[in-house]
Scaffold this motif. Structure first.
Motif, PDB file in Angstrom:
ATOM      1  N   UNK A 232      41.042  38.106  50.143  1.00  0.00           N
ATOM      2  CA  UNK A 232      39.363  37.023  49.073  1.00  0.00           C
ATOM      3  C   UNK A 232      39.086  38.422  48.414  1.00  0.00           C
ATOM      4  N   UNK A 233      39.588  39.501  48.553  1.00  0.00           N
ATOM      5  CA  UNK A 233      38.226  40.375  48.304  1.00  0.00           C
ATOM      6  C   UNK A 233      38.253  40.731  46.096  1.00  0.00           C
TER       7      UNK A 233
ATOM      8  N   UNK B 272      50.731  30.959  43.164  1.00  0.00           N
ATOM      9  CA  UNK B 272      50.014  29.730  44.087  1.00  0.00           C
ATOM     10  C   UNK B 272      50.434  29.495  44.819  1.00  0.00           C
ATOM     11  N   UNK B 273      51.817  29.672  45.434  1.00  0.00           N
ATOM     12  CA  UNK B 273      52.395  29.408  46.349  1.00  0.00           C
ATOM     13  C   UNK B 273      51.903  30.705  47.835  1.00  0.00           C
ATOM     14  N   UNK B 274      51.162  29.694  48.782  1.00  0.00           N
ATOM     15  CA  UNK B 274      51.025  31.044  49.311  1.00  0.00           C
ATOM     16  C   UNK B 274      52.267  31.382  50.414  1.00  0.00           C
TER      17      UNK B 274
ATOM     18  N   UNK C 170      42.453  32.479  40.755  1.00  0.00           N
ATOM     19  CA  UNK C 170      43.113  31.552  39.629  1.00  0.00           C
ATOM     20  C   UNK C 170      42.597  30.012  39.926  1.00  0.00           C
ATOM     21  N   UNK C 171      41.523  29.779  40.267  1.00  0.00           N
ATOM     22  CA  UNK C 171      41.724  28.521  40.867  1.00  0.00           C
ATOM     23  C   UNK C 171      41.585  27.428  41.222  1.00  0.00           C
ATOM     24  N   UNK C 172      41.314  26.263  41.867  1.00  0.00           N
ATOM     25  CA  UNK C 172      41.893  25.792  42.593  1.00  0.00           C
ATOM     26  C   UNK C 172      43.235  25.977  43.391  1.00  0.00           C
ATOM     27  N   UNK C 173      43.639  25.595  44.288  1.00  0.00           N
ATOM     28  CA  UNK C 173      45.193  24.933  44.867  1.00  0.00           C
ATOM     29  C   UNK C 173      45.639  23.901  43.745  1.00  0.00           C
ATOM     30  N   UNK C 174      44.769  22.790  43.697  1.00  0.00           N
ATOM     31  CA  UNK C 174      45.363  21.128  42.739  1.00  0.00           C
ATOM     32  C   UNK C 174      44.948  21.945  40.895  1.00  0.00           C
TER      33      UNK C 174
ATOM     34  N   UNK D  41      54.787  44.699  50.422  1.00  0.00           N
ATOM     35  CA  UNK D  41      54.369  45.315  49.837  1.00  0.00           C
ATOM     36  C   UNK D  41      54.203  45.463  48.075  1.00  0.00           C
ATOM     37  N   UNK D  42      54.425  44.164  47.937  1.00  0.00           N
ATOM     38  CA  UNK D  42      54.603  44.452  46.076  1.00  0.00           C
ATOM     39  C   UNK D  42      52.249  43.498  46.362  1.00  0.00           C
ATOM     40  N   UNK D  43      52.079  44.605  45.212  1.00  0.00           N
ATOM     41  CA  UNK D  43      50.750  43.546  44.792  1.00  0.00           C
ATOM     42  C   UNK D  43      50.407  42.708  43.799  1.00  0.00           C
ATOM     43  N   UNK D  44      49.167  41.690  43.531  1.00  0.00           N
ATOM     44  CA  UNK D  44      49.512  40.647  42.559  1.00  0.00           C
ATOM     45  C   UNK D  44      48.225  40.905  42.307  1.00  0.00           C
ATOM     46  N   UNK D  45      48.116  39.768  40.787  1.00  0.00           N
ATOM     47  CA  UNK D  45      47.031  40.337  39.951  1.00  0.00           C
ATOM     48  C   UNK D  45      45.417  38.673  40.887  1.00  0.00           C
ATOM     49  N   UNK D  46      46.357  37.606  40.774  1.00  0.00           N
ATOM     50  CA  UNK D  46      45.384  36.426  40.875  1.00  0.00           C
ATOM     51  C   UNK D  46      45.949  35.796  41.896  1.00  0.00           C
ATOM     52  N   UNK D  47      45.612  35.402  42.739  1.00  0.00           N
ATOM     53  CA  UNK D  47      45.523  33.823  43.355  1.00  0.00           C
ATOM     54  C   UNK D  47      44.269  32.631  43.871  1.00  0.00           C
ATOM     55  N   UNK D  48      44.330  31.952  43.851  1.00  0.00           N
ATOM     56  CA  UNK D  48      43.724  30.658  44.344  1.00  0.00           C
ATOM     57  C   UNK D  48      42.773  31.498  45.529  1.00  0.00           C
ATOM     58  N   UNK D  49      41.429  31.595  45.403  1.00  0.00           N
ATOM     59  CA  UNK D  49      40.915  31.543  46.909  1.00  0.00           C
ATOM     60  C   UNK D  49      40.169  31.169  47.208  1.00  0.00           C
ATOM     61  N   UNK D  50      40.045  29.779  47.395  1.00  0.00           N
ATOM     62  CA  UNK D  50      39.200  28.493  48.173  1.00  0.00           C
ATOM     63  C   UNK D  50      39.693  28.470  49.295  1.00  0.00           C
TER      64      UNK D  50
END
Length: 323
Positions: free
Chosen positions: A100-101, A69-71, A107-111, A81-90
């Motif tokens: 955004x791919x 959740x932290x950009x 993962x939802x909203x930033x808050x 080079x570490x892959x992640x699974x989910x991120x807030x995309x908005x």
């Protein structure tokens, strides 16, 4: 008969020896298989204890499903080079738009994390910062959750601790050390330029026509605390949102350098920073007259910051724009 008996004995011995050899090989293979299984198991359960602002969390080493959740943390992991699974995309910074791919879960909203989505992901690790701190306990019930926001009162120490921790978690210690060395060298060079320039500065954030100022120890205070620019006003309150100021204040303080973060560029709005500051009061300042108004990237300074990419970008932005 004696020859026949001797022949039968020899045949029996050959068959018995072959059988024993086969059993020994099977035992050896089984033992090797057990050793491999034990090693794999050890790797799977390897853990470290992480103390952070919101508690102490047991974190698996090399977690496979990671939600960020932290950009700033995201840009560090991207650099490593570490892959992640989910991120807030908005509200992703533009320099991280690849996340955004569709291969990455939203993962939802930033808050407002999407708890249903997160439960379906069943993550091995969740990384948060200030915007999610109020739901830390709820997230920690889903998966090990750690807080990795940057402490702006000790920016570089906090940033260094965070990326070194990422190095430990993901087995990237050597890469982290190399990146930190390069960043510290860049800061040293910027310090030398700032000291040689021997000028003061004022940091402001513009938001649809209003202006907030930031001093040492604040959200953007590393310009003073780390990069070496003297504050034009060292009495500004230390605040995440800054201290509201007027154009008269800017004219009165008359900064030699004006560092500007334009919030509208990333959240929308009618008044750009350039439009907001295009007035007679600001035009009287040394910063305006000497072309020392430096417009900073809100992607780095407002949305992100505290990552290997963003901190390097922040340093370069200041270094390349000071006369």
């Amino acid at each position: 008969m004696k020859k026949l008996a001797l022949l039968m004995s020899l045949i029996f011995l050959v068959v018995f020896a072959a059988a024993c050899g086969s059993d020994s090989e099977q035992t050896a293979v089984a033992s090797e298989g057990d050793t491999t299984n034990e090693t794999t198991t050890d790797e799977e359960v390897a853990e470290i204890e992480v103390e952070h602002q919101l508690g102490t969390t047991t974190v698996p080493v090399n977690p496979e499903k990671v939600v960020v959740f932290d950009y700033g943390t995201l840009d560090s992991l991207d650099k490593l080079g570490v892959e992640i699974t989910a991120i807030p995309q908005d509200s992703l910074p533009s320099y991280l738009e690849k996340y955004e791919d569709a291969k990455y879960e939203n993962a939802g909203g930033i808050k407002e994390p999407d708890f249903e989505k997160l439960a379906g992901i069943d993550p091995d690790l969740i990384i948060i910062s200030g915007r999610q701190s109020e739901v830390y306990e709820d997230l920690n019930e889903l998966a090990p959750t750690i807080y990795m926001g940057v402490d702006t009162s000790r920016y570089m120490d906090s940033f260094t601790e965070n990326v070194e921790l990422l190095g430990q978690i993901f087995g990237k210690e050597a890469e982290v050390e190399a990146e930190l060395t390069a960043i510290n060298d860049e800061i040293t060079a910027l310090n030398e330029k700032a000291i040689a320039k021997s000028e003061n500065g004022l940091i402001i954030l513009t938001n649809d026509g209003s202006v907030s100022a930031y001093g040492p120890g604040s959200r953007f205070g590393l310009i003073h605390d780390v990069f070496g620019f003297a504050p034009v006003d060292d009495t500004l309150e230390v605040s995440t949102h800054g201290q509201n100021v007027s154009f008269e204040y800017i004219a009165e303080k008359d900064p030699q350098n004006l560092f500007v973060v334009d919030r509208n560029k990333v959240v929308g709005g009618e008044n750009s920073a350039e439009k907001t500051l295009e007035n007679e009061l600001v035009q009287k300042t040394q910063a305006y007259q000497n072309e020392n108004i430096i417009y900073l990237s809100p992607d780095y300074w407002y949305l992100s910051g505290g990552g290997l990419i963003s901190v390097a970008g922040m340093i370069n932005e200041i270094s390349e724009n000071i006369n």
